[in-house]
Scaffold this motif. Structure first.
Motif: not given
Length: 421
Positions: A44-49, A15-21, A32-37
């Motif tokens: 901190x990790x980036x989630x890609x589309x 689990x994690x907490x959305x830090x920044x869109x 593959x674009x990063x959309x949210x941190x």
């Protein structure tokens, strides 16, 4: 319409907490674009589309807690950038019409037939119509009710009893889960409440766990750093010119720790069940303070690195920590930890174990003190207190004391470290 979900991050992170869109609703994204941190327990990790298209819906806002597999946004592959608003407006009448249709039966209560057979999974439960109606009102699963009727028929009083029991259980769970620190909620003077970051919560929980699970003790010694400082003064300019990195104290202490671990291998071990795992490698964690709390990146195979290699790796990891660029691989698998409270002015402290490790060395500030030499003369020497916290389940006091003595010997004659390095 495609869903964007929280992917598998690592074996220990769920689990994690959305830090920044990093994008906003209506933006065009490519696969593959990063959309949210995402802020996790460690990094901190980036989630890609997963799909290309227009971001038409954001389901979780910054600060929301999410788990692996949760849907956080939706992408329309056929839409164009900026079209999401029109699409949303076009869908609004349908949604409103649907709501009207759903609510319409409630406007005519006379049409309700409580005695009609339900169509859900509770069909097989023997219950009176009144009991079924009351169960629906209280949101109670008939299958969970233990009827008092010898024939197994659920009556309204059974539903009421189940609802009361459910409420009592909920209140009990809430009371147990509430931290003691939050029991006092009123103050007579001004206060400010700030939500703890996920990383700070994790640090707090793990420090408490380390004290509860390990039989932690701390032993102390002091080191005369005269020879280390003399050697640094002699070599620092040539060292910087040759290796493009400064010769600091951490490389000396890292080398001394590795040498001592080789002599006392139990301090490089851990407990797994009823077994001791004696590690034959030396991945040394170096505690680094950041704005979000303490992190411990790992210098891999420190025994195979020379002084320049250790200094470069520590410098690189420290920069990544301050820039919030550490990866999970930078933090996992350390065998022993070094923490330096001296950079903040600490004279003496008892460091807490970095579980499942069984040893941590604490460095402190350097102070000039009058010391009595072997020939009874008095000299002013740069002295440092060092502390070793250890797990007494594995390490005996004798080994812990001798471990520190070995570090002291290596630092007071650092030329041996240079030869070994």
């Amino acid at each position: 319409m495609k869903e964007i979900k929280i992917p598998e991050l690592a074996e220990s992170i769920t689990e994690g907490t959305i830090s920044e869109w990093l994008v906003k609703k209506g933006d065009k994204v490519e696969k593959g674009d990063p959309i949210v941190e995402l802020e996790t327990d460690k990094v901190n990790v980036e989630v890609n589309a997963d799909h290309a298209g227009v971001l038409v819906e954001i389901l979780h806002q910054e600060g929301d807690d999410v788990e692996v597999g949760d849907v956080i946004a939706k992408v329309d592959e056929a839409a164009e950038a900026g079209a999401s608003v029109e699409q949303s407006n076009a869908e609004t009448p349908v949604a409103q019409h649907s709501e009207v249709e759903v609510e319409q039966p409630s406007q005519h209560p006379v049409q309700e037939e409580p005695s009609s057979e339900p169509t859900d999974e509770q069909n097989h439960v023997i219950a009176s119509p009144a009991a079924r109606k009351r169960a629906r009102e209280l949101n109670i699963d008939l299958n969970s009710i233990q009827p008092r009727d010898p024939l197994g028929r659920v009556r309204p009083e059974d539903v009421e009893a189940a609802a009361s029991k459910k409420q009592d259980q909920k209140q009990s769970d809430t009371k147990k889960s509430a931290p003691k620190a939050t029991e006092k909620t009123e103050f007579t003077k001004p206060v400010e409440r700030v939500k703890m970051t996920r990383r700070r919560q994790t640090i707090a929980n793990r420090l408490v766990e380390a004290q509860h699970e390990a039989a932690m003790l701390t032993t102390f010694n002091e080191v005369d750093l005269t020879e280390v400082m003399k050697l640094r003064s002699e070599r620092k300019d040539k060292f910087l010119e040759k290796h493009d990195v400064k010769l600091g104290f951490m490389s000396f202490f890292t080398k001394a720790v590795v040498g001592a671990l080789k002599d006392f291998p139990l301090l490089n071990a851990e407990i797994q069940g009823n077994e001791l795992v004696l590690k034959k490698f030396y991945d040394i964690g170096i505690a680094v303070s950041t704005d979000d709390g303490l992190v411990v990146p790992v210098v891999r195979d420190a025994d195979r690195l020379d002084f320049a290699g250790i200094e470069k790796e520590i410098s690189n990891l420290g920069k990544k920590a301050r820039d919030n660029k550490l990866g999970l691989s930078d933090l996992q698998g350390g065998t022993f930890t070094i923490t330096n409270g001296g950079i903040f002015g600490s004279m003496l402290s008892t460091p807490i174990l970095n579980a499942p490790q069984v040893g941590i060395l604490g460095m402190h500030n350097i102070q000039k003190r009058a010391m009595v030499m072997p020939d009874d003369s008095i000299q002013v020497c740069p002295m440092m207190y060092i502390a070793l916290s250890y797990d007494h389940r594995i390490v005996d006091g004798k080994d812990a004391v001798q471990f520190l003595v070995r570090i002291k010997e290596l630092l007071e004659d650092p030329y041996d470290l240079l030869l070994e390095g």
